[in-house]
Design a protein around this motif. Sequence first.
Motif, PDB file in Angstrom:
ATOM      1  N   GLU A 114     -43.340 -53.215 -31.885  1.00 21.19           N
ATOM      2  CA  GLU A 114     -44.627 -52.783 -32.424  1.00 21.19           C
ATOM      3  C   GLU A 114     -44.867 -53.536 -33.736  1.00 21.19           C
ATOM      4  OE1 GLU A 114     -46.310 -51.027 -30.377  1.00 21.19           O
ATOM      5  OE2 GLU A 114     -44.601 -50.624 -29.053  1.00 21.19           O
ATOM      6  N   HIS A 115     -45.888 -54.363 -33.754  1.00 20.84           N
ATOM      7  CA  HIS A 115     -46.110 -55.303 -34.851  1.00 20.84           C
ATOM      8  C   HIS A 115     -46.548 -54.606 -36.142  1.00 20.84           C
ATOM      9  CE1 HIS A 115     -45.612 -58.795 -32.259  1.00 20.84           C
ATOM     10  NE2 HIS A 115     -46.349 -58.171 -31.354  1.00 20.84           N
ATOM     11  N   ILE A 116     -45.971 -55.076 -37.242  1.00 20.57           N
ATOM     12  CA  ILE A 116     -46.410 -54.652 -38.579  1.00 20.57           C
ATOM     13  C   ILE A 116     -47.365 -55.704 -39.145  1.00 20.57           C
ATOM     14  CG2 ILE A 116     -45.643 -54.180 -40.942  1.00 20.57           C
ATOM     15  CD1 ILE A 116     -42.942 -53.297 -39.721  1.00 20.57           C
ATOM     16  N   ASP A 117     -46.957 -56.944 -39.003  1.00 19.69           N
ATOM     17  CA  ASP A 117     -47.791 -58.095 -39.390  1.00 19.69           C
ATOM     18  C   ASP A 117     -47.390 -59.248 -38.479  1.00 19.69           C
ATOM     19  OD1 ASP A 117     -45.457 -59.264 -40.403  1.00 19.69           O
ATOM     20  OD2 ASP A 117     -45.883 -58.711 -42.476  1.00 19.69           O
ATOM     21  N   PRO A 118     -47.883 -60.454 -38.661  1.00 17.78           N
ATOM     22  CA  PRO A 118     -47.565 -61.536 -37.716  1.00 17.78           C
ATOM     23  C   PRO A 118     -46.079 -61.895 -37.609  1.00 17.78           C
ATOM     24  CG  PRO A 118     -49.509 -62.097 -38.988  1.00 17.78           C
ATOM     25  CD  PRO A 118     -48.950 -60.866 -39.609  1.00 17.78           C
ATOM     26  N   VAL A 119     -45.242 -61.478 -38.560  1.00 18.19           N
ATOM     27  CA  VAL A 119     -43.825 -61.870 -38.511  1.00 18.19           C
ATOM     28  C   VAL A 119     -42.863 -60.672 -38.470  1.00 18.19           C
ATOM     29  CG1 VAL A 119     -44.269 -64.048 -39.682  1.00 18.19           C
ATOM     30  CG2 VAL A 119     -43.652 -62.036 -41.028  1.00 18.19           C
ATOM     31  N   ARG A 120     -43.340 -59.466 -38.626  1.00 15.90           N
ATOM     32  CA  ARG A 120     -42.469 -58.298 -38.669  1.00 15.90           C
ATOM     33  C   ARG A 120     -42.885 -57.289 -37.599  1.00 15.90           C
ATOM     34  NH1 ARG A 120     -43.998 -59.150 -44.124  1.00 15.90           N
ATOM     35  NH2 ARG A 120     -42.287 -59.898 -45.459  1.00 15.90           N
ATOM     36  N   TYR A 121     -41.884 -56.531 -37.149  1.00 15.67           N
ATOM     37  CA  TYR A 121     -42.186 -55.506 -36.148  1.00 15.67           C
ATOM     38  C   TYR A 121     -41.153 -54.391 -36.190  1.00 15.67           C
ATOM     39  CZ  TYR A 121     -38.689 -58.188 -33.442  1.00 15.67           C
ATOM     40  OH  TYR A 121     -37.551 -58.837 -33.033  1.00 15.67           O
ATOM     41  N   ILE A 122     -41.476 -53.278 -35.516  1.00 14.75           N
ATOM     42  CA  ILE A 122     -40.568 -52.145 -35.323  1.00 14.75           C
ATOM     43  C   ILE A 122     -40.023 -52.239 -33.904  1.00 14.75           C
ATOM     44  CG2 ILE A 122     -40.396 -49.625 -35.176  1.00 14.75           C
ATOM     45  CD1 ILE A 122     -42.823 -49.504 -37.072  1.00 14.75           C
ATOM     46  N   SER A 123     -38.722 -52.037 -33.746  1.00 14.80           N
ATOM     47  CA  SER A 123     -38.140 -52.077 -32.409  1.00 14.80           C
ATOM     48  C   SER A 123     -36.866 -51.239 -32.381  1.00 14.80           C
ATOM     49  CB  SER A 123     -37.864 -53.526 -31.989  1.00 14.80           C
ATOM     50  OG  SER A 123     -37.514 -53.590 -30.617  1.00 14.80           O
ATOM     51  N   ASN A 124     -36.021 -51.457 -31.370  1.00 15.60           N
ATOM     52  CA  ASN A 124     -34.755 -50.734 -31.251  1.00 15.60           C
ATOM     53  C   ASN A 124     -33.708 -51.668 -30.649  1.00 15.60           C
ATOM     54  OD1 ASN A 124     -34.878 -50.469 -28.233  1.00 15.60           O
ATOM     55  ND2 ASN A 124     -36.666 -49.199 -28.739  1.00 15.60           N
ATOM     56  N   HIS A 125     -32.498 -51.139 -30.401  1.00 13.85           N
ATOM     57  CA  HIS A 125     -31.376 -51.986 -30.005  1.00 13.85           C
ATOM     58  C   HIS A 125     -31.216 -52.153 -28.493  1.00 13.85           C
ATOM     59  CE1 HIS A 125     -29.966 -52.209 -34.107  1.00 13.85           C
ATOM     60  NE2 HIS A 125     -29.968 -50.897 -34.209  1.00 13.85           N
ATOM     61  N   SER A 126     -32.162 -51.696 -27.697  1.00 18.51           N
ATOM     62  CA  SER A 126     -32.015 -51.805 -26.250  1.00 18.51           C
ATOM     63  C   SER A 126     -31.914 -53.263 -25.812  1.00 18.51           C
ATOM     64  CB  SER A 126     -33.198 -51.143 -25.543  1.00 18.51           C
ATOM     65  OG  SER A 126     -33.122 -51.339 -24.150  1.00 18.51           O
ATOM     66  N   SER A 127     -30.939 -53.528 -24.919  1.00 19.19           N
ATOM     67  CA  SER A 127     -30.752 -54.890 -24.403  1.00 19.19           C
ATOM     68  C   SER A 127     -31.460 -55.111 -23.070  1.00 19.19           C
ATOM     69  CB  SER A 127     -29.260 -55.173 -24.217  1.00 19.19           C
ATOM     70  OG  SER A 127     -28.716 -54.328 -23.209  1.00 19.19           O
ATOM     71  N   GLY A 128     -31.775 -54.022 -22.357  1.00 23.56           N
ATOM     72  CA  GLY A 128     -32.374 -54.141 -21.033  1.00 23.56           C
ATOM     73  C   GLY A 128     -31.358 -54.250 -19.911  1.00 23.56           C
ATOM     74  N   LYS A 129     -30.047 -54.265 -20.228  1.00 24.41           N
ATOM     75  CA  LYS A 129     -29.010 -54.460 -19.200  1.00 24.41           C
ATOM     76  C   LYS A 129     -29.036 -53.360 -18.148  1.00 24.41           C
ATOM     77  CE  LYS A 129     -25.744 -56.909 -22.225  1.00 24.41           C
ATOM     78  NZ  LYS A 129     -24.422 -56.832 -22.899  1.00 24.41           N
ATOM     79  N   MET A 130     -29.192 -52.098 -18.579  1.00 25.56           N
ATOM     80  CA  MET A 130     -29.158 -50.989 -17.633  1.00 25.56           C
ATOM     81  C   MET A 130     -30.352 -51.046 -16.687  1.00 25.56           C
ATOM     82  SD  MET A 130     -27.183 -48.344 -16.912  1.00 25.56           S
ATOM     83  CE  MET A 130     -27.419 -48.805 -15.202  1.00 25.56           C
ATOM     84  N   GLY A 131     -31.529 -51.272 -17.233  1.00 29.16           N
ATOM     85  CA  GLY A 131     -32.719 -51.330 -16.392  1.00 29.16           C
ATOM     86  C   GLY A 131     -32.688 -52.481 -15.404  1.00 29.16           C
ATOM     87  N   ILE A 132     -32.191 -53.634 -15.841  1.00 29.24           N
ATOM     88  CA  ILE A 132     -32.099 -54.787 -14.941  1.00 29.24           C
ATOM     89  C   ILE A 132     -31.094 -54.509 -13.829  1.00 29.24           C
ATOM     90  CG2 ILE A 132     -31.336 -57.200 -14.786  1.00 29.24           C
ATOM     91  CD1 ILE A 132     -32.614 -57.618 -17.554  1.00 29.24           C
ATOM     92  N   ALA A 133     -29.967 -53.865 -14.170  1.00 34.61           N
ATOM     93  CA  ALA A 133     -28.974 -53.516 -13.151  1.00 34.61           C
ATOM     94  C   ALA A 133     -29.568 -52.566 -12.110  1.00 34.61           C
ATOM     95  CB  ALA A 133     -27.747 -52.885 -13.802  1.00 34.61           C
ATOM     96  N   ILE A 134     -30.391 -51.619 -12.550  1.00 34.80           N
ATOM     97  CA  ILE A 134     -31.042 -50.693 -11.621  1.00 34.80           C
ATOM     98  C   ILE A 134     -32.037 -51.440 -10.740  1.00 34.80           C
ATOM     99  CG2 ILE A 134     -32.633 -48.727 -11.467  1.00 34.80           C
ATOM    100  CD1 ILE A 134     -31.278 -47.663 -14.033  1.00 34.80           C
ATOM    101  N   ALA A 135     -32.807 -52.339 -11.338  1.00 35.12           N
ATOM    102  CA  ALA A 135     -33.768 -53.134 -10.554  1.00 35.12           C
ATOM    103  C   ALA A 135     -33.048 -53.926  -9.474  1.00 35.12           C
ATOM    104  CB  ALA A 135     -34.544 -54.067 -11.478  1.00 35.12           C
ATOM    105  N   GLU A 136     -31.896 -54.514  -9.814  1.00 40.04           N
ATOM    106  CA  GLU A 136     -31.144 -55.299  -8.834  1.00 40.04           C
ATOM    107  C   GLU A 136     -30.549 -54.415  -7.745  1.00 40.04           C
ATOM    108  OE1 GLU A 136     -29.896 -59.090 -11.680  1.00 40.04           O
ATOM    109  OE2 GLU A 136     -28.481 -57.426 -11.417  1.00 40.04           O
ATOM    110  N   ALA A 137     -30.076 -53.221  -8.122  1.00 42.69           N
ATOM    111  CA  ALA A 137     -29.524 -52.300  -7.124  1.00 42.69           C
ATOM    112  C   ALA A 137     -30.609 -51.801  -6.174  1.00 42.69           C
ATOM    113  CB  ALA A 137     -28.840 -51.118  -7.818  1.00 42.69           C
TER     114      ALA A 137
END
Length: 408
Positions: free
Chosen positions: A207-230
């Motif tokens: 979620e952008h604060i300005d053109p160079v900064r944003y709010i986010s979290n530490h999710s890597s996406g590994k779990m969701g991708i593994a579920i998609a593949e399964a």
Amino acid sequence: MSMDAIKMLQGKKILLGVSGSIAAYKAATLIRLLVKEGAEVKVVMTTAAAGFITPLTLATLSKNEVPLNISDHNSWNNHVMLGRWADVMLIAPASANTLAKMALGLCDNLLLAVYLSATCPVLFAPAMDEDMWHHPATRSNVDKLISFGHQQIPVESGELASGLFGEGRMAEPEQILTFLQQHFQQKNGRKALNGTTAIVTAGPTIEHIDPVRYISNHSSGKMGIAIAEALADAGANVQLVLGPTSQKTTHPGITVTHVQTAQEMFDAVTTRYPAAGIVVAAAAVADYRPANVADKKIKKGEAQLHIDLEKTPDILRSLGDNKGPQQLLVGFSLETNNEKEYALKKLRDKNLDLIVMNSLADTGAGFNYDTNKVTLFDKNGNERSFPLKSKQAVAQDIVSAIIELQHA
């Protein structure tokens, strides 16, 4: 259970190997379930297994003689034919000792002679105490058997024969039955989710604060991708809506749509939702975003910077509110305290069919790990806990639960 799943075992030849474990008593129930589904069952046992359950019991239930020794019932000649007769060889329970002998190719009993002669697929359901299960030698043996192309039926967590509580319990007969049905569905090209469209969300949002900064979290996406593949392995046509991450998939059954913000993810999922039979919301979506995004980089100035935040669209609630009778909705609950309470509340409030709970308090679970430890709660009140596993193995457990709900 669907009629298609039941027909999968009709006329199938199942060779059940029973080794020396207290879990051998479950073989009686397993045989009854297999026979009820129309399978033909033959049993081979170790002499150690006969100390836990008698050959006569298993012979009566399977309606076939149960040899114990290489010389019994013409076994010297027939052990090779048994391995060729079967459509699948299932070793349940598979003790630590038997797993080790299988991995090394030892052949000092009838069960191992049949195993080494088997030309059919081999499945095994381990059963042992937790410390034995986690021993490096056992882990190495299991990995070696999997490298042979054998399939491991996951162990469960619960009370063990030692009186301790932990991992190492053999899967329940009903779970083994489901695993066998899925095995034959895939072998026959009749995958459990053929023709089903599934949406999976994965990764973080920013979620952008300005053109160079944003709010986010530490999710890597590994779990969701593994579920998609399964899901894709089970035959589903998967639409993966993926937040910004370095993780990728090249699975041919998956179409990837890249998004950044919660609003973009909401729009992508909402557009695809009417055609979907399954949605798994595994993404870690930001709950808040800056109310006003600066169009230029905010310069360092005052000692403190205040940013007004507003809520992002609640994707899961919107999906639950608009869910059709044939749609199945799965959510995730990652908590640090009161995990079960919050997970069940989310299951009810957002009209989910299944919720996957994990805790940041569990070592090896959560963001950025290659492993995860989850508990599943479904809308029917069922609860199922799993030990720490690779995210690929966890994905298989989640997809199995989805298939069970679809066929219920």
